[in-house]
Scaffold this active site. Structure first.
Site, PDB file in Angstrom:
ATOM      1  N   ASP A   1     -56.575 -19.883   2.842  1.00  7.77           N
ATOM      2  CA  ASP A   1     -57.343 -20.452   3.939  1.00  7.77           C
ATOM      3  C   ASP A   1     -56.780 -19.987   5.281  1.00  7.77           C
ATOM      4  O   ASP A   1     -57.518 -19.531   6.157  1.00  7.77           O
ATOM      5  CB  ASP A   1     -57.323 -21.977   3.855  1.00  7.77           C
TER       6      ASP A   1
ATOM      7  N   GLY B   1     -64.874 -37.702  11.153  1.00  9.15           N
ATOM      8  CA  GLY B   1     -65.431 -36.527  11.809  1.00  9.15           C
ATOM      9  C   GLY B   1     -66.332 -35.772  10.862  1.00  9.15           C
ATOM     10  O   GLY B   1     -67.039 -36.366  10.038  1.00  9.15           O
TER      11      GLY B   1
ATOM     12  N   SER C   1     -60.277 -44.664  18.416  1.00  7.20           N
ATOM     13  CA  SER C   1     -61.025 -43.533  17.881  1.00  7.20           C
ATOM     14  C   SER C   1     -62.448 -43.470  18.457  1.00  7.20           C
ATOM     15  O   SER C   1     -63.145 -44.482  18.549  1.00  7.20           O
ATOM     16  CB  SER C   1     -61.113 -43.632  16.362  1.00  7.20           C
TER      17      SER C   1
ATOM     18  N   HIS D   1     -57.269 -30.269   2.505  1.00  4.27           N
ATOM     19  CA  HIS D   1     -56.587 -29.013   2.833  1.00  4.27           C
ATOM     20  C   HIS D   1     -55.119 -29.224   2.488  1.00  4.27           C
ATOM     21  O   HIS D   1     -54.581 -30.318   2.661  1.00  4.27           O
ATOM     22  CB  HIS D   1     -56.767 -28.673   4.310  1.00  4.27           C
TER      23      HIS D   1
ATOM     24  N   GLU E   1     -75.248  -9.020  17.873  1.00  3.21           N
ATOM     25  CA  GLU E   1     -75.833  -8.612  16.600  1.00  3.21           C
ATOM     26  C   GLU E   1     -74.947  -8.910  15.392  1.00  3.21           C
ATOM     27  O   GLU E   1     -75.377  -8.732  14.250  1.00  3.21           O
ATOM     28  CB  GLU E   1     -76.199  -7.123  16.642  1.00  3.21           C
TER      29      GLU E   1
ATOM     30  N   GLU F   1     -74.629  -5.047  21.344  1.00  2.00           N
ATOM     31  CA  GLU F   1     -74.302  -4.187  20.203  1.00  2.00           C
ATOM     32  C   GLU F   1     -73.046  -4.616  19.449  1.00  2.00           C
ATOM     33  O   GLU F   1     -72.962  -4.423  18.232  1.00  2.00           O
ATOM     34  CB  GLU F   1     -74.158  -2.735  20.665  1.00  2.00           C
TER      35      GLU F   1
ATOM     36  N   GLN G   1     -51.183 -35.392  10.448  1.00  2.76           N
ATOM     37  CA  GLN G   1     -51.054 -36.062   9.152  1.00  2.76           C
ATOM     38  C   GLN G   1     -49.639 -36.565   8.861  1.00  2.76           C
ATOM     39  O   GLN G   1     -49.468 -37.655   8.315  1.00  2.76           O
ATOM     40  CB  GLN G   1     -51.527 -35.125   8.044  1.00  2.76           C
TER      41      GLN G   1
ATOM     42  N   GLY H   1     -68.941 -30.454   7.036  1.00  2.00           N
ATOM     43  CA  GLY H   1     -69.360 -31.772   6.605  1.00  2.00           C
ATOM     44  C   GLY H   1     -70.855 -32.010   6.646  1.00  2.00           C
ATOM     45  O   GLY H   1     -71.416 -32.658   5.757  1.00  2.00           O
TER      46      GLY H   1
ATOM     47  N   GLU I   1     -58.616 -17.334   8.021  1.00  6.05           N
ATOM     48  CA  GLU I   1     -58.856 -17.689   9.421  1.00  6.05           C
ATOM     49  C   GLU I   1     -58.231 -16.678  10.375  1.00  6.05           C
ATOM     50  O   GLU I   1     -58.857 -16.257  11.352  1.00  6.05           O
ATOM     51  CB  GLU I   1     -58.270 -19.075   9.705  1.00  6.05           C
TER      52      GLU I   1
END
Length: 336
Positions: free
Chosen positions: A191, A26, A51, A108, A231, A227, A86, A134, A195
């Site tokens: 991380d 990916g 895949s 990660h 922006e 607004e 994983q 990536g 997020e």
């Protein structure tokens, strides 16, 4: 301050004669695989039989294997598949086929830090995490530049895990920009916090709340969208280019004064307490447990939330307004 390494600190000879299996093709997978190959490293790609990216990887000239077969051949297995996949992939397809001295690499730290994957002691375990998507990692490499990258070592069975991590990072171009040393714990927890508290959760909630405050007060939703949401890109671009100081230098004096007086009124002690609780939930593993359970049960809350988010007034108004902006290619997420 983080320790920073560059190309001059990397020994790419460590990669000579090694086969690196990139699991996933990916955003990060294609960049790692292509950059490594262009640096003279032997790369194979490990994918599931069904895949969607198999044809792309083959078209790009890679040998594509099942994940199990890739693990058998690999001296290094780089996990570039979703966090929630994983653990099962490792247990069922990678672990039974690993060479005794194979190295495990991650972009990660989630699976290692939260104990979803517990490698045997004879394997080096390290992280190479580019700080960019990536397509940027690939484009910068192709342009002779690089993307900053984090490295970390969780397990050093060979005594050279850090040197190998630096070599891998340099081979994907990070040594041209800077390779920063961290830990699996620090990378994972910061991380996740970024997020949740700022980049995705915090900013999204702030924009939606601003939009709804104006609409509830009787202002037209189109004005509220421009607004409070549209922006935002202008502001973030300035911050990206020169930090908060550059943004504040660039906006009007009225905006500066509003920044000074309004920011603390909105992001005050209650917001900070909320952030502290988010961080605590990350640190004690509560968030990881909830996320794993959500996946195990088919993501019922996420599906309901995603559908509601697409139907929210700010999204509905935004879709119409973006049709009036020919300077950009408007995007739309698939419907739930």
């Amino acid at each position: 301050m983080a320790k920073i390494y560059y190309d001059r600190d990397a020994d790419l000879n460590l990669l000579n004669g090694k086969t690196i299996a990139v699991l996933g093709y990916g955003s990060q997978g294609h960049a790692h695989a292509q950059n490594l190959r262009d640096s003279g490293v032997k790369v194979i790609v490990g994918l599931r039989e069904n895949s969607k990216t198999r044809a792309t990887a083959e078209k790009d000239g890679f040998t594509v294997c099942t994940i199990a077969e890739a693990a058998k051949q690999a001296d290094v297995v780089m996990f570039l598949i979703h966090d929630h996949m994983q653990a099962s992939v490792y247990e069922n397809e990678v672990k039974p086929n690993l060479k005794s001295d194979a190295k495990l690499a991650f972009a990660h730290g989630f699976s290692i830090h939260f104990g979803q994957i517990i490698p045997e002691a004879n394997h080096d375990v390290f992280m190479v995490a580019p700080k960019g998507p990536g397509h940027i990692v690939r484009r910068m490499f192709a342009d002779g530049k690089g993307t900053p990258c984090l490295i970390a070592v969780q397990q050093d069975a060979s005594g050279k895990a850090k040197e190998f991590a630096i070599a891998y990072a340099a081979a994907i171009g990070a040594g041209r920009a800077g390779i920063l040393e961290t830990t699996f714990r620090e990378e994972t927890e910061t991380d996740l916090f970024g997020e949740q508290a700022v980049l995705c959760g915090g900013i999204s909630a702030l924009m939606q709340a601003g939009f709804q405050t104006l609409v509830d007060a009787g202002y037209q939703p189109e004005m509220a969208y421009f607004e409070c949401i549209n922006e935002m890109k202008l502001i973030v671009d300035m911050i990206f280019e020169g930090g908060l100081s550059w943004m504040r230098y660039s906006v009007s004096d009225t905006a500066k004064y509003g920044d000074m007086t309004g920011g603390p009124a909105v992001i005050g002690e209650e917001a900070k307490k909320g952030m502290q609780q988010l961080l605590k939930n990350i640190q004690d593993g509560s968030f990881a447990r909830d996320w794993i359970l959500e996946n195990q049960t088919g993501r019922p809350r996420m599906k309901k939330w995603a559908k509601a988010a697409q139907e929210a007034p700010c999204d509905v108004v935004g879709r119409e307004l973006r049709k009036m902006m020919p300077w950009m290619e408007a995007k739309e997420a698939p419907k739930f």
